[in-house]
Design an enzyme around this catalytic site. Structure first.
Site, short mmCIF file in Angstrom:
data_model
loop_
_atom_site.label_atom_id
_atom_site.label_comp_id
_atom_site.label_asym_id
_atom_site.label_seq_id
_atom_site.Cartn_x
_atom_site.Cartn_y
_atom_site.Cartn_z
N HIS A 54 0.83 -1.20 0.00
CA HIS A 54 0.00 0.00 0.00
C HIS A 54 0.87 1.25 0.00
O HIS A 54 0.39 2.34 0.25
CB HIS A 54 -0.93 0.01 1.21
CG HIS A 54 -1.76 -1.21 1.33
ND1 HIS A 54 -1.40 -2.28 2.13
CD2 HIS A 54 -2.92 -1.57 0.73
CE1 HIS A 54 -2.31 -3.23 2.03
NE2 HIS A 54 -3.24 -2.83 1.19
N GLY A 86 -9.77 9.20 3.86
CA GLY A 86 -10.76 10.22 3.48
C GLY A 86 -11.74 9.72 2.44
O GLY A 86 -12.93 10.04 2.48
N ARG A 146 -1.33 -0.24 10.27
CA ARG A 146 -0.25 -0.28 9.29
C ARG A 146 0.91 0.62 9.67
O ARG A 146 2.08 0.27 9.50
CB ARG A 146 -0.79 0.14 7.92
CG ARG A 146 -1.68 -0.90 7.29
CD ARG A 146 -2.09 -0.50 5.88
NE ARG A 146 -2.92 -1.55 5.31
CZ ARG A 146 -4.07 -1.35 4.70
NH1 ARG A 146 -4.52 -0.13 4.56
NH2 ARG A 146 -4.76 -2.35 4.19
N GLY A 200 -7.07 8.73 11.74
CA GLY A 200 -8.23 8.38 12.54
C GLY A 200 -8.50 9.38 13.65
O GLY A 200 -9.65 9.74 13.92
#
Length: 578
Positions: A220, A407, A543, A558
């Site tokens: 990612h 988002g 992560r 978050g």
């Protein structure tokens, strides 16, 4: 950004639709859930079912390994985001042939949460579920803490071995043991040369300077263990192999399977250049390659780079690896399609199972200024408006130490909820329940269940109250905190939304005696301070926790979205208090 895209928000749905059309001989859509891809031969009565799932953007993983003697059903998530618990549960039901289901997935917070919830959801159906969690990425944690490592391309070998064992008629325990042996025998490492871009964001979420490479990068875009000057292909191959073999500890004469996968934008000829060096070096160390896989097996949108996976083999793993399997992403031999028996023991209960919500009116006394519960759905709509307006900001923050989708997914979930309550006259708890249901059943990732349970508990606490006064909102806030804590394991200082929520709740309760408005102001200040405190913290959950000190100096996404929610709630309530 030049892409073949219609609407970024529909990219995953259109990808799945096209994939199923193109491979209709091997896969189909689950009739109850268009985010679940099922083998045309599943379920197989009397055989253990194999399920996996993960975020999109890694094609052919995860859907590409759905087929014959491989994965029976795959849950599909948003780009780089875990599938929802409902999708995992529906995949389990679709794969169930009456002998239980093995869920084989990667070690990510969202997947762990949603698989756990899915197991609870299918329990009333009588489906026995076991799990194996992939943790093959060497650079994401030291060997002594292997349970913290993330799953990467080694998952492919886990699926291949588990699927073969199930095809041979192995019991649920035997399938689980074989898949666990496979992932335990895998070590992986990735090297990135260029970033990728989430279409809904429109720009790369991270950067790799020209002439450099990121060693140990995640699928990612998670940063690796070091940034170095770009080296020759042979030097890169040597470095990757050393990282893997130092962790493996293979002896002279060992046999291995090797997988070299591109990350999306690496020419295949360059992958073969890497592989040529890798096999040469393995042979020089007395290690024989039994089988090799070179190509785009586990990608990351258009990231430039490659991953190396080495699986140590014994006689059992060799036999299972060599067994014929057929799926769009991997074929090791032709598998004849069996006759599908009608009335297979599956799909016994469709849809998501929710916790029963109390309908008993609370015997409460309203004191002081308050906000009516009836017809107050606009409070939720106003919170959703703030989240949608901050879509790009939240994704930008998340992209610095995460995968950049926070988002996007938050805006999609809150936006959909706002659309569904628009024009209706709903009570505050009814509107909160709409939001909770959307987050838990349609968004996924880790924030789907976290915020889903948060608003579910808030709704349950509001239900039956004629109005919300200071005491009532205190109960709502504490219920929200309990919902988050019940879903996750984070503590203050872990660099999560808890760092915003806990001080906000404590501040409200501490200032409540001064009046509702004063308590809301105190909550607002504490939420903002809690959010800002995450800049100096090192992530310990999710992560970003694998980045260590590299996660310091950045806001947590978050914690930021939680602050936006709490401030929006405070503003909306204060406005109605007059």
């Amino acid at each position: 950004m030049q892409r073949f895209i219609n609407d970024p928000d529909n990219l995953v749905d259109e990808t799945v639709a096209g994939f199923v059309r193109a491979h209709s001989d091997l896969v189909r859509l689950d009739p109850e859930n268009d985010r679940v891809v099922v083998s045309t031969t599943a379920p197989r009565p009397g055989r253990v079912g194999i399920v996996t799932g993960g975020g999109s953007g890694h094609e052919p993983a995860f859907i590409g390994y759905t087929g014959r003697n491989l994965v029976d059903a795959t849950a599909v998530g948003e780009l780089f985001s875990s599938p929802t618990a409902k999708s995992f549960a529906d995949a389990i039901r679709a794969a169930d042939g009456g002998k239980g289901v093995a869920v084989l997935y990667g070690n990510y917070a969202g997947d762990n949460m949603n698989v756990k919830m899915a197991k609870e959801m299918v329990a009333p159906d009588g489906i026995e579920v076991v799990t194996v969690v992939a943790n093959d990425d060497v650079c994401s944690a030291p060997l002594a803490e292997r349970e913290k490592r993330r799953g990467v391309a080694g998952e492919i070998f886990m699926w291949k071995i588990g699927g073969a064992k199930a095809a041979l008629g192995g019991s649920l325990t035997e399938v689980q043991a074989a898949a666990q042996k496979a992932i335990d025998a895998c070590r992986s490492v990735g090297v990135g040369l260029g970033p990728c871009t989430l279409p809904a964001v429109g720009h790369p979420n991270f950067s790799i300077e020209a002439g450099t490479m990121e060693v140990g990068i995640g699928h990612h875009g998670e940063p690796g263990v070091r940034v170095e000057k770009l080296a020759s292909a042979d030097a890169v191959a040597d470095d990757m192999l050393k990282i893997v073999l130092d962790d493996h500890g293979l002896e002279d004469g060992a046999e291995v399977a090797v997988l070299v996968s591109g990350l999306g934008a690496t020419p295949v000829n360059e992958l073969y250049v890497l592989y040529n060096r890798i096999e040469t070096r393995l042979q020089a160390q007395g290690i024989r390659v039994h089988k090799a896989f070179v190509g785009n097996y586990f990608t990351s949108l258009e990231m430039i780079g490659a991953t190396l996976t080495v699986m140590a083999l014994d006689s059992e793993l060799k036999e299972l690896l060599d067994m014929a399997a057929e799926a769009p992403g991997m074929s090791t031999g032709k598998v004849e399609a069996p006759e599908v028996t009608e009335g297979a023991p599956t799909n016994r209960s469709r849809g998501s199972r929710k916790e029963a919500r109390s309908t008993v009116a609370k015997d409460v006394t309203i004191e002081g200024p308050s906000v009516p519960v009836a017809g107050s759905q606009e409070i939720v709509a106003e919170v959703a408006e703030v989240i949608v307006a901050n879509k790009a900001y939240l994704s930008e923050i998340d992209g610095l130490i995460g995968d950049g989708d926070h988002g996007i997914n938050m805006a999609k979930g809150f936006g959909r909820a706002a659309e569904r309550i628009s024009g209706k006259s709903l009570s505050l708890d009814e509107a909160m329940n709409v939001l909770s249901d959307v987050l838990m059943s349609e968004i996924g990732g880790s924030m789907g269940p976290l915020y889903g349970f948060m608003f579910q508990e808030m709704a349950t606490t509001v239900q039956g109250r004629p109005a919300i006064d200071a005491d009532g909102f205190s109960a709502v806030l504490n219920a929200a905190l309990e919902g988050v804590r019940r879903t996750g394991s984070a503590k203050v200082g872990d660099k999560t939304l808890i760092d915003t929520l806990v001080p906000a709740v404590e501040a409200f309760d501490g200032a409540k005696s001064q009046g509702f408005v004063a308590a809301l102001a105190a909550m607002r200040r504490a939420a903002e301070q809690g959010r800002d405190s995450t800049i100096d913290l090192v992530a310990k959950i999710g992560r970003a926790s694998r980045l260590g000190e590299r996660s310091r100096g950045v806001l947590d996404a978050g914690a930021t979205s939680c602050c936006l929610i709490l401030v929006a709630l405070a503003d909306s309530l204060e406005k109605r208090l007059g």
